[in-house]
Scaffold this motif. Structure first.
Motif, PDB file in Angstrom:
ATOM      1  N   THR A  40       0.838  -1.203   0.000  1.00 38.54           N
ATOM      2  CA  THR A  40       0.000   0.000   0.000  1.00 38.54           C
ATOM      3  C   THR A  40       0.867   1.246   0.000  1.00 38.54           C
ATOM      4  OG1 THR A  40      -1.622  -1.189   1.324  1.00 38.54           O
ATOM      5  CG2 THR A  40      -1.892   1.177   1.181  1.00 38.54           C
ATOM      6  N   TYR A  84       2.464   1.889  -3.392  1.00 44.25           N
ATOM      7  CA  TYR A  84       1.507   2.409  -4.357  1.00 44.25           C
ATOM      8  C   TYR A  84       1.197   3.879  -4.084  1.00 44.25           C
ATOM      9  CZ  TYR A  84      -2.554   2.945  -7.315  1.00 44.25           C
ATOM     10  OH  TYR A  84      -3.419   3.400  -8.265  1.00 44.25           O
ATOM     11  N   GLN A  85       1.034   4.243  -2.811  1.00 47.70           N
ATOM     12  CA  GLN A  85       0.779   5.639  -2.463  1.00 47.70           C
ATOM     13  C   GLN A  85       1.959   6.526  -2.875  1.00 47.70           C
ATOM     14  OE1 GLN A  85      -0.179   5.265   1.733  1.00 47.70           O
ATOM     15  NE2 GLN A  85      -2.335   5.702   1.311  1.00 47.70           N
ATOM     16  N   VAL A 137       1.840   7.068  -6.566  1.00 50.23           N
ATOM     17  CA  VAL A 137       0.786   8.033  -6.921  1.00 50.23           C
ATOM     18  C   VAL A 137       1.253   9.457  -6.625  1.00 50.23           C
ATOM     19  CG1 VAL A 137      -1.550   8.821  -6.332  1.00 50.23           C
ATOM     20  CG2 VAL A 137      -1.118   6.401  -6.719  1.00 50.23           C
ATOM     21  N   TYR A 138       1.921   9.654  -5.476  1.00 46.80           N
ATOM     22  CA  TYR A 138       2.473  10.986  -5.159  1.00 46.80           C
ATOM     23  C   TYR A 138       3.462  11.418  -6.235  1.00 46.80           C
ATOM     24  CZ  TYR A 138       0.687  10.697  -0.375  1.00 46.80           C
ATOM     25  OH  TYR A 138      -0.118  10.602   0.729  1.00 46.80           O
ATOM     26  N   THR A 197      -5.346  12.587  -1.770  1.00 52.88           N
ATOM     27  CA  THR A 197      -4.559  11.713  -2.638  1.00 52.88           C
ATOM     28  C   THR A 197      -4.230  10.407  -1.925  1.00 52.88           C
ATOM     29  OG1 THR A 197      -3.617  13.619  -3.771  1.00 52.88           O
ATOM     30  CG2 THR A 197      -2.438  11.541  -3.993  1.00 52.88           C
ATOM     31  N   GLN A 248      -7.480   8.295  -1.614  1.00 53.78           N
ATOM     32  CA  GLN A 248      -7.886   7.709  -2.886  1.00 53.78           C
ATOM     33  C   GLN A 248      -6.955   6.578  -3.310  1.00 53.78           C
ATOM     34  OE1 GLN A 248      -7.979  11.256  -5.300  1.00 53.78           O
ATOM     35  NE2 GLN A 248     -10.207  11.420  -5.138  1.00 53.78           N
ATOM     36  N   ALA A 249      -5.649   6.777  -3.129  1.00 53.88           N
ATOM     37  CA  ALA A 249      -4.685   5.742  -3.497  1.00 53.88           C
ATOM     38  C   ALA A 249      -4.897   4.488  -2.662  1.00 53.88           C
ATOM     39  CB  ALA A 249      -3.261   6.270  -3.338  1.00 53.88           C
ATOM     40  N   ARG A 250      -5.147   4.649  -1.370  1.00 55.59           N
ATOM     41  CA  ARG A 250      -5.374   3.496  -0.498  1.00 55.59           C
ATOM     42  C   ARG A 250      -6.644   2.745  -0.914  1.00 55.59           C
ATOM     43  NH1 ARG A 250      -6.438   5.648   4.198  1.00 55.59           N
ATOM     44  NH2 ARG A 250      -8.525   4.820   4.460  1.00 55.59           N
ATOM     45  N   TYR A 281      -6.021   0.827  -4.112  1.00 55.18           N
ATOM     46  CA  TYR A 281      -5.199  -0.347  -3.801  1.00 55.18           C
ATOM     47  C   TYR A 281      -6.037  -1.451  -3.158  1.00 55.18           C
ATOM     48  CZ  TYR A 281      -1.460  -3.203  -1.871  1.00 55.18           C
ATOM     49  OH  TYR A 281      -0.633  -4.252  -1.551  1.00 55.18           O
TER      50      TYR A 281
END
Length: 160
Positions: free
Chosen positions: A9, A12-13, A16-17, A74, A77-79, A82
């Motif tokens: 997780t 992935y975050q 995304v950042y 952000t 949403q990313a979490r 995922y």
């Protein structure tokens, strides 16, 4: 070349950042900052010290709130993406060849041809391979040896 990994997780975050950091978001923040400064300059009576300080603090807190809100949104949403996507949270095996990148997950195979990847970028932790403007595949560098990184970059430079 074969690569096996499971994306976390946190990874992935961070990816995304990185995607947003190198995108148009800094431009939006700059425009917001410029407009806020413009309205302070236009709407302030500089003879009144209290009004000047109040306006400066208002803009400072508005910008701080905006930056914090965007960062938190952000991350949230990313979490959620995922957690909802089994493709992101299960083990992946990549086979990289002249044809493209073949993803193997849960006994399913999918070939991502080189011509389906319009662009790619990298930082010190990840390769992001874009399938369109907002969708990308993440390959963490932690799972690659130096030779594999060089080989992957040769493929990316040759075919993209």
């Amino acid at each position: 070349m074969h690569i096996n990994y499971t994306l976390t997780t946190n990874e992935y975050q961070e990816a995304v950042y990185y995607h947003y950091k190198s995108g148009k978001r800094p431009l939006v923040i700059s425009v917001f900052l410029g407009l806020a400064t413009f309205f302070i300059l236009v709407g302030t009576d500089f003879n009144n010290t209290r009004e000047v300080i109040t306006n400066i603090l208002t803009v400072f807190f508005a910008i701080s709130f905006y930056l914090l809100f965007v960062r938190m949104l952000t991350a949230y949403q990313a979490r959620k993406v995922y957690e909802k996507s089994p493709m992101l949270s299960t083990e992946v095996t990549l086979e990289i060849s002249k044809k493209g990148i073949q993803y193997k997950q849960n006994q399913k195979k999918h070939l991502l041809r080189w011509d389906a990847i319009p662009k790619w970028k990298q930082n010190d932790k990840y390769y992001l391979l874009y399938t369109n403007t907002y969708q990308f595949n993440v390959i963490p560098k932690r799972v690659l040896s130096q030779e594999q990184m060089k080989e992957l970059e040769k493929y990316l430079e040759r075919y993209l």
